[in-house]
Design a protein around this motif. Structure first.
Motif, mmCIF file in Angstrom:
data_model
loop_
_atom_site.group_PDB
_atom_site.id
_atom_site.type_symbol
_atom_site.label_atom_id
_atom_site.label_comp_id
_atom_site.label_asym_id
_atom_site.label_seq_id
_atom_site.Cartn_x
_atom_site.Cartn_y
_atom_site.Cartn_z
ATOM 1 N N SER A 276 40.197 -4.319 -5.656
ATOM 2 C CA SER A 276 41.044 -5.384 -6.200
ATOM 3 C C SER A 276 41.003 -5.401 -7.723
ATOM 4 N N GLN B 63 43.051 -2.497 -9.004
ATOM 5 C CA GLN B 63 44.475 -2.843 -8.945
ATOM 6 C C GLN B 63 44.864 -3.749 -10.114
ATOM 7 N N ASP B 64 44.031 -4.752 -10.387
ATOM 8 C CA ASP B 64 44.318 -5.668 -11.489
ATOM 9 C C ASP B 64 44.304 -4.942 -12.829
ATOM 10 N N ASP B 65 43.402 -3.973 -12.952
ATOM 11 C CA ASP B 65 43.333 -3.182 -14.188
ATOM 12 C C ASP B 65 44.640 -2.416 -14.394
ATOM 13 N N PHE B 66 45.150 -1.781 -13.348
ATOM 14 C CA PHE B 66 46.420 -1.054 -13.439
ATOM 15 C C PHE B 66 47.572 -2.006 -13.740
ATOM 16 N N THR B 67 47.520 -3.201 -13.141
ATOM 17 C CA THR B 67 48.573 -4.190 -13.387
ATOM 18 C C THR B 67 48.617 -4.583 -14.857
ATOM 19 N N LEU B 68 47.438 -4.801 -15.461
ATOM 20 C CA LEU B 68 47.385 -5.194 -16.870
ATOM 21 C C LEU B 68 47.785 -4.047 -17.794
ATOM 22 N N ALA C 196 50.116 -1.901 -17.103
ATOM 23 C CA ALA C 196 51.589 -1.846 -17.046
ATOM 24 C C ALA C 196 52.231 -3.109 -17.593
ATOM 25 N N HIS C 197 51.587 -4.252 -17.351
ATOM 26 C CA HIS C 197 52.151 -5.544 -17.779
ATOM 27 C C HIS C 197 51.027 -6.389 -18.377
ATOM 28 N N ALA D 204 50.726 -10.081 -17.452
ATOM 29 C CA ALA D 204 50.830 -10.424 -16.028
ATOM 30 C C ALA D 204 49.822 -11.507 -15.645
ATOM 31 N N LEU E 220 47.365 -12.627 -13.026
ATOM 32 C CA LEU E 220 46.625 -12.014 -11.927
ATOM 33 C C LEU E 220 46.301 -13.037 -10.848
#
Length: 213
Positions: free
Chosen positions: A44, A47-52, A54-55, A58, A60
């Motif tokens: 998890s 995933q949050d690291d990849f989300t940040l 890219a965005h 974002a 979380l």
């Protein structure tokens, strides 16, 4: 008479093994559940690291309040001590307790050197999370929910594996009585360490008041 002596010898060998089975079963279940939850938290966070990446702005799912969130931890230098995101360490290391736990359920016997090496990994993990939790609460100013789950599983696994090795004499005879006496106290010792971290977080961050605002 020879048959009776042989039977007595077999009984003397079987009884200790039978007495050890509940302890091995408890350790196996703890390792499987703890390793699985650690993998969940690590996945998890990754995933949050990849989300940040890219965005950066974002929101979380782990963000509950200003002090109860993962984003600040992920973006901090403490979140990538070795030059890559810390959760990748979890993805590499947490499968080990799951595998060992499953092997114990299958009554696999590991040599002493393996148990000591396995325990060394837990000593690294407990030292790392002790440092990370201190940095998170006192310097970053947050308590990361997914990180807290990692703390929650590493603590009892470290205690259980260490005390198991002590009780079986892998740390020398001097520690057998200590390990045997304390191993049944793993849940209470773990709870005490949870309370220490929770109190530190509350006194420093006042999390309770944030939850009700």
């Amino acid at each position: 008479m020879p048959n009776a002596a042989c039977d007595t010898h077999l009984v003397s060998q079987t009884l200790p093994e039978t007495a050890e089975r509940p302890r091995h079963l408890a350790l196996a279940i703890l390792l499987i559940v703890g390793g699985a939850l650690g993998l969940l938290a690590s996945f998890s966070l990754t995933q949050d690291d990849f989300t940040l990446l890219a965005h950066p702005d974002a929101q979380l799912g782990c963000t509950i309040s200003a002090s109860l969130q993962c984003g600040q931890n992920i973006l901090s230098w403490q979140g990538r001590v070795f030059g890559f995101p810390n959760p990748l360490l979890g993805l590499m290391m947490f499968p080990a307790p799951v595998i060992v736990g499953v092997a114990l359920l299958g009554r696999v016997r590991f040599p002493n050197w393996f148990w000591l090496l396995f325990n060394l990994g837990h000593w690294f993990a407990i030292g790392f999370i002790a440092w990370l939790s201190t940095e998170s609460i006192y310097n970053i100013g947050t308590l990361c929910p997914w990180c807290a789950l990692v703390y929650a599983v590493v603590i009892p696994m470290w205690l259980a594996v260490t005390l198991h090795n002590m009780a079986t004499g892998r740390y020398g005879r001097a520690f057998i009585s200590v390990g045997s006496g304390l191993i049944s106290w793993v849940p209470l010792l773990s709870l005490a360490l949870y309370v220490v971290i929770a109190l530190e977080a509350q006194l420093r961050l006042d999390l309770i008041s944030q939850l009700f605002h």
